[in-house]
Design a protein around this motif. Sequence first.
Motif, PDB file in Angstrom:
ATOM      1  N   TRP A 122      -1.365 -58.933 -26.675  1.00  0.00           N
ATOM      2  CA  TRP A 122      -1.515 -57.506 -26.388  1.00  0.00           C
ATOM      3  C   TRP A 122      -1.294 -57.230 -24.897  1.00  0.00           C
ATOM      4  N   SER A 126       1.576 -55.275 -22.858  1.00  0.00           N
ATOM      5  CA  SER A 126       1.137 -54.108 -22.092  1.00  0.00           C
ATOM      6  C   SER A 126       1.662 -54.128 -20.663  1.00  0.00           C
ATOM      7  N   LYS A 134       2.100 -50.949 -26.390  1.00  0.00           N
ATOM      8  CA  LYS A 134       0.729 -51.279 -25.979  1.00  0.00           C
ATOM      9  C   LYS A 134       0.503 -50.998 -24.498  1.00  0.00           C
ATOM     10  N   ASP A 136      -0.814 -48.554 -23.037  1.00  0.00           N
ATOM     11  CA  ASP A 136      -2.122 -47.973 -22.686  1.00  0.00           C
ATOM     12  C   ASP A 136      -3.260 -48.629 -23.463  1.00  0.00           C
ATOM     13  N   TRP A 137      -3.086 -49.897 -23.844  1.00  0.00           N
ATOM     14  CA  TRP A 137      -4.160 -50.627 -24.520  1.00  0.00           C
ATOM     15  C   TRP A 137      -5.166 -51.217 -23.515  1.00  0.00           C
ATOM     16  N   LEU A 183      -9.949 -54.011 -22.036  1.00  0.00           N
ATOM     17  CA  LEU A 183      -9.308 -53.148 -23.019  1.00  0.00           C
ATOM     18  C   LEU A 183      -9.723 -51.700 -22.793  1.00  0.00           C
ATOM     19  N   ASP A 184      -8.844 -50.772 -23.139  1.00  0.00           N
ATOM     20  CA  ASP A 184      -9.137 -49.352 -22.984  1.00  0.00           C
ATOM     21  C   ASP A 184      -9.636 -48.789 -24.309  1.00  0.00           C
ATOM     22  N   ASN A 187      -8.590 -45.548 -26.213  1.00  0.00           N
ATOM     23  CA  ASN A 187      -7.423 -45.581 -27.090  1.00  0.00           C
ATOM     24  C   ASN A 187      -7.896 -45.940 -28.506  1.00  0.00           C
ATOM     25  N   GLU A 189      -6.223 -46.752 -31.103  1.00  0.00           N
ATOM     26  CA  GLU A 189      -5.547 -47.918 -31.657  1.00  0.00           C
ATOM     27  C   GLU A 189      -6.247 -49.215 -31.258  1.00  0.00           C
ATOM     28  N   VAL A 190      -6.783 -49.253 -30.043  1.00  0.00           N
ATOM     29  CA  VAL A 190      -7.525 -50.430 -29.589  1.00  0.00           C
ATOM     30  C   VAL A 190      -8.762 -50.621 -30.453  1.00  0.00           C
ATOM     31  N   ALA A 193      -7.782 -52.021 -33.813  1.00  0.00           N
ATOM     32  CA  ALA A 193      -7.398 -53.429 -33.756  1.00  0.00           C
ATOM     33  C   ALA A 193      -8.623 -54.335 -33.675  1.00  0.00           C
TER      34      ALA A 193
END
Length: 554
Positions: A122, A126, A134, A136-137, A183-184, A187, A189-190, A193
């Motif tokens: 990831w 990124s 990715k 902005d992950w 990690l953000d 987000n 999506e994060v 995951a």
Amino acid sequence: MTKSQARAEPHESNADWWRGAVIYQVYPRSFQDTDGDGIGDLKGVTQRLPYIAALGVDAIWLSPFFTSPMADMGYDVSDYCNVDPMFGTLADFDAMMAQAHRLGLKIIIDLVLSHTSDQHPWFKESRTSRDNPKADWFVWAAPKPDGTAPNNWLSVFGGPAWEWDGVRKQYYMHNFLASQPDLDFHNHEVQEALLSAAKFWLDRGVDGFRLDTVNYYFHDKELRDNPPHAPDSEDAGLDAPDVNPYGMQSHLYDKTQPENVAFLKRFRALLDQYDGRTSVGEVGDGARSLKTVAAYTAGGDKLHMCYTFDLLGPDFTPNHIRHCCEAFHNSVADGWVCWAFSNHDVNRHVSRFIENAEEREAVAKLAVSVLASLRGSICLYQGEELGLPEAELAFEDLTDPYGIRFWPSFKGRDGCRTPMPWASAEDHAGFTTAKKSWLPVPAEHRALAVDTQEGKGGSVLEHYRHTLAFRKAHPALTDGDMQFLDLDEDVLAFTRAKGDDRLLFIFNLRGGPQAVRLPSHIEIRELVGMPGLSGSLIDGVVLVEAQDGFCARI
């Protein structure tokens, strides 16, 4: 019924098994090596499961075994859904878990969600550009006009919490090592995951998660500077040694953000799809920790329980223990706590609590007697049941980046992570057949090996076993009420009660004998033989020797 739910079916239906449970922390690198490389592995854990079961614990907390470059000993994950070859394979994990369940042990695994390794796919993706899928992950930010970091946030491991990336020409945030990018969580999506990674292990049948640095998930989106630490402020972040300027800030914006509560609800909703699962969060938030625990455990829709660093310091006094317990129960209401005196991040408690080596055995026994009597779940760290002191290591033996950076004023965490001593007469105390172990086994640990204490009356190991059996035999100690007594003497005195099971405990943590006159409303029905305690009752006065205790039914 889904396939994943079917795999989870063999678990006990008691959804609250974790309430009052005894959890044994296994640090896999140091537990048992079976392949001769000097590093512990999952097959080694399986080999030693009968020993753990014989202690009388309910569950195992397994420190990280995931794929990792091991910059921070596995707390830098590069694949959440696989086992690092150092520790074995997924098949080895499944075999270990199946054997644990056959022995009546639950398995709790350590999830490190706040950050990954910089070797995680990831992050590799990124950092390639600002517009990849990715991008902005992770927490990226532009430099200030003068090229310096976006704000004043500091890393727990020393220095700024920002690292420059020459490809993106931006800084990324890291609360710990520069090789552990954050990690953000803003987000979605994060979050998805990470929940998917948790589901992977739930589907394999794990019984719960220990969530590392659970209050570090979110950061302030505006990236506001932290203010200086005010000495009397509740916003202190003193979760690092005082050699580190991290404690000079009030950590208002780099952690413990309000958005975290909503994510923890999502995490709990996932757990609730499976029978009998649990979660315990590590909260490092300085003086604000209890407020954070209250927010994270109240209502039954977030974490099942949390622990703080309150009892992981040097203070082993009646006032401190009482303050921690009462502060928790007054602040947290319907939440639940997990108490511990030692873990993989702090000096072993017999060394923290007492300087005189001759008294360590007595303190080791007294400490578990106290711990087993408290309201809450409890966690034991491998080797404490042997009375192991902190290992003194040479600088050239260190592996902990934290200790290496701050040596010699802070010696790091290797001293509590040395291998488990199983056999006093064998090389490396029976931990490995390799010529060299990843950390040395001190001679004083070899003298305290399992085989020197097994079946020996009065040993620390046997005291632990008897004490945990005593805890399990009394419903009041599982989840009964707790009430402290106001006495003139400097003792730790409280009652535990559930139904007809009503117990009085008095512990003398001081260096001399004490005579304790009980309040008029306390009526002793009979003395109770809690293992290792020899306090007596004479003419209404409880006599307790130094580092001893008293237990009675009231």
